[in-house]
Write an enzyme that holds these catalytic residues in place. Structure first.
Site, PDB file in Angstrom:
ATOM      1  CD  GLU A 160      -2.983   2.079  -3.249  1.00 61.13           C
ATOM      2  OE1 GLU A 160      -3.959   2.809  -3.407  1.00 61.13           O
ATOM      3  OE2 GLU A 160      -1.999   2.434  -2.536  1.00 61.13           O
ATOM      4  CG  HIS A 215      -1.803   1.111   1.410  1.00 61.04           C
ATOM      5  ND1 HIS A 215      -1.894   1.837   2.581  1.00 61.04           N
ATOM      6  CD2 HIS A 215      -2.700   1.656   0.554  1.00 61.04           C
ATOM      7  CE1 HIS A 215      -2.818   2.765   2.438  1.00 61.04           C
ATOM      8  NE2 HIS A 215      -3.319   2.681   1.218  1.00 61.04           N
ATOM      9  NE  ARG A 216      -1.706   5.774   1.408  1.00 64.61           N
ATOM     10  CZ  ARG A 216      -2.213   6.482   2.401  1.00 64.61           C
ATOM     11  NH1 ARG A 216      -1.419   7.248   3.118  1.00 64.61           N
ATOM     12  NH2 ARG A 216      -3.496   6.461   2.683  1.00 64.61           N
ATOM     13  CD  GLU A 269      -6.775   5.312  -4.465  1.00 61.28           C
ATOM     14  OE1 GLU A 269      -6.011   4.668  -3.723  1.00 61.28           O
ATOM     15  OE2 GLU A 269      -7.599   6.144  -4.039  1.00 61.28           O
ATOM     16  CG  ASP A 282      -2.659   6.820  -3.554  1.00 60.71           C
ATOM     17  OD1 ASP A 282      -3.710   6.189  -3.654  1.00 60.71           O
ATOM     18  OD2 ASP A 282      -1.865   6.688  -2.588  1.00 60.71           O
ATOM     19  CG  HIS A 317      -3.021   9.319   0.152  1.00 56.86           C
ATOM     20  ND1 HIS A 317      -3.713  10.210   0.950  1.00 56.86           N
ATOM     21  CD2 HIS A 317      -3.847   8.257  -0.020  1.00 56.86           C
ATOM     22  CE1 HIS A 317      -4.893   9.690   1.256  1.00 56.86           C
ATOM     23  NE2 HIS A 317      -5.000   8.511   0.677  1.00 56.86           N
ATOM     24  CE  LYS A 369      -5.738   8.654  -3.167  1.00 56.43           C
ATOM     25  NZ  LYS A 369      -6.759   8.044  -2.336  1.00 56.43           N
ATOM     26  CG  ASP A 379       0.352   0.650   5.573  1.00 52.16           C
ATOM     27  OD1 ASP A 379      -0.119   0.785   4.425  1.00 52.16           O
ATOM     28  OD2 ASP A 379      -0.111   1.242   6.570  1.00 52.16           O
TER      29      ASP A 379
HETATM   30  O1  G3P Z   1      -6.386   1.611  -2.947  1.00 53.73           O
HETATM   31  C1  G3P Z   1      -6.518   1.249  -1.607  1.00 53.73           C
HETATM   32  C2  G3P Z   1      -6.305   2.422  -0.698  1.00 53.73           C
HETATM   33  O2  G3P Z   1      -5.106   3.053  -1.053  1.00 53.73           O
HETATM   34  C3  G3P Z   1      -7.426   3.401  -0.750  1.00 53.73           C
HETATM   35  O3  G3P Z   1      -7.305   4.393   0.192  1.00 53.73           O
HETATM   36  O4  G3P Z   1      -6.787   6.624   0.945  1.00 53.73           O
HETATM   37  O5  G3P Z   1      -5.029   4.860   1.096  1.00 53.73           O
HETATM   38  O6  G3P Z   1      -5.670   5.813  -1.116  1.00 53.73           O
HETATM   39  P1  G3P Z   1      -6.146   5.465   0.280  1.00 53.73           P
HETATM   40 MG    MG Z   2      -4.536   4.558  -2.469  1.00 54.32          MG
END
Ligand code: G3P
Ligand code: MG
Length: 252
Positions: free
Chosen positions: A38, A11-12, A112, A40, A53, A114, A233
């Protein structure tokens, strides 16, 4: 428990260890043998696809302001080490730089978009074009909290793999996803507890990719439910825990 291990997507990037959404975080995810990353995507005022993000740089950099109002040169001059001294000087990456980094690997990329707050004009087309330039359409899944963006991607490329991101408190999401012809749901973890949710997803042929999944009890819940991927994470800890869960299962 379902027979298939969930994939582990960082995640990120491996954001539990490195400043989120930096090249260092994505490299760490590769080193930790994550199955995917993942990230953003936002757009600068001069149309560069950058990975961050928040719509504003304030939280994760030493600067201030909205990315939509800053040129790439301006946002690139900032330090995104986000309080982690050993990463001082970390720059905001472009989507192209992340694609370059991931190219020699087999990792999947969850892009993702945004567009929930800023409706970046043309971002869907730009992201698709870069993905095609890298011949990555079969290893990218596009997602957004803005479902108009996801629909736009599907309109532009019906074969693009897409997921609806959402938080909680919704009903009939599997039917809604199916109705709009998407491939996956990306729910916040808590949705797994809704009665019949996973069965509805399976019945509608929807993959389920869940976030945020950092605690062991939540990883266990995802394994039990049979999700396709967890977005975490801590990809190393998640993989180790999933491995131990499936080993225990085989011994029983
Ligand atoms: O894509 C999953 C997650 O990243 C969505 O929430 O706010 O962390 O981008 P956020
Ligand atoms: Mg995200």
């Amino acid at each position: 428990m379902k027979s298939k291990k969930p994939f582990v997507w960082a995640h990120r990037g491996a954001s539990g260890y490195c400043p989120e959404n930096t090249l260092a975080a994505f490299k760490k995810a590769v080193e930790m043998n994550a199955d995917g990353i993942e990230l953003d995507v936002q757009l600068t005022s001069d149309g560069e696809m950058v990975i961050c993000h928040d719509e504003e740089v304030d939280r994760t950099s030493n600067g201030k302001g909205w990315i939509k109002d800053m040129t790439f040169e301006a946002v690139r001059s900032l330090d995104f080490s986000y309080g982690k001294n050993e990463y001082r000087g970390a720059k905001i990456p472009t989507l192209r730089e992340v694609f370059e980094l991931i190219k020699p690997t087999k990792l999947l990329i969850n892009v993702e978009l945004k567009t929930g707050i800023v409706f970046y004009p043309g971002i869907e087309k730009k992201v698709i074009e870069l993905t095609e330039e890298y011949d990555f359409m079969d290893r990218v899944i596009f997602s957004s909290f803005n479902h108009y963006t996801v629909k736009k991607i599907k309109e532009l490329r019906p074969n693009a793999k897409c997921g609806f991101l959402y938080m909680d408190g919704t009903i009939d999401m599997p039917e809604y996803g199916k109705k709009h012809g998407i491939d996956a749901l990306h729910p916040a973890l808590y949705n797994l507890q809704f009665p019949g949710f996973m069965e509805d997803c399976f019945r509608n042929n929807l993959e389920v990719n869940v976030w945020p999944v950092n605690e062991e009890e939540h990883i266990a819940l995802c394994c039990e439910a049979g999700v396709n991927a967890i977005i975490t994470d801590y990809p190393d800890k998640a993989s180790a825990f999933i491995g131990s869960m499936f080993e225990t299962k085989q011994q029983i």
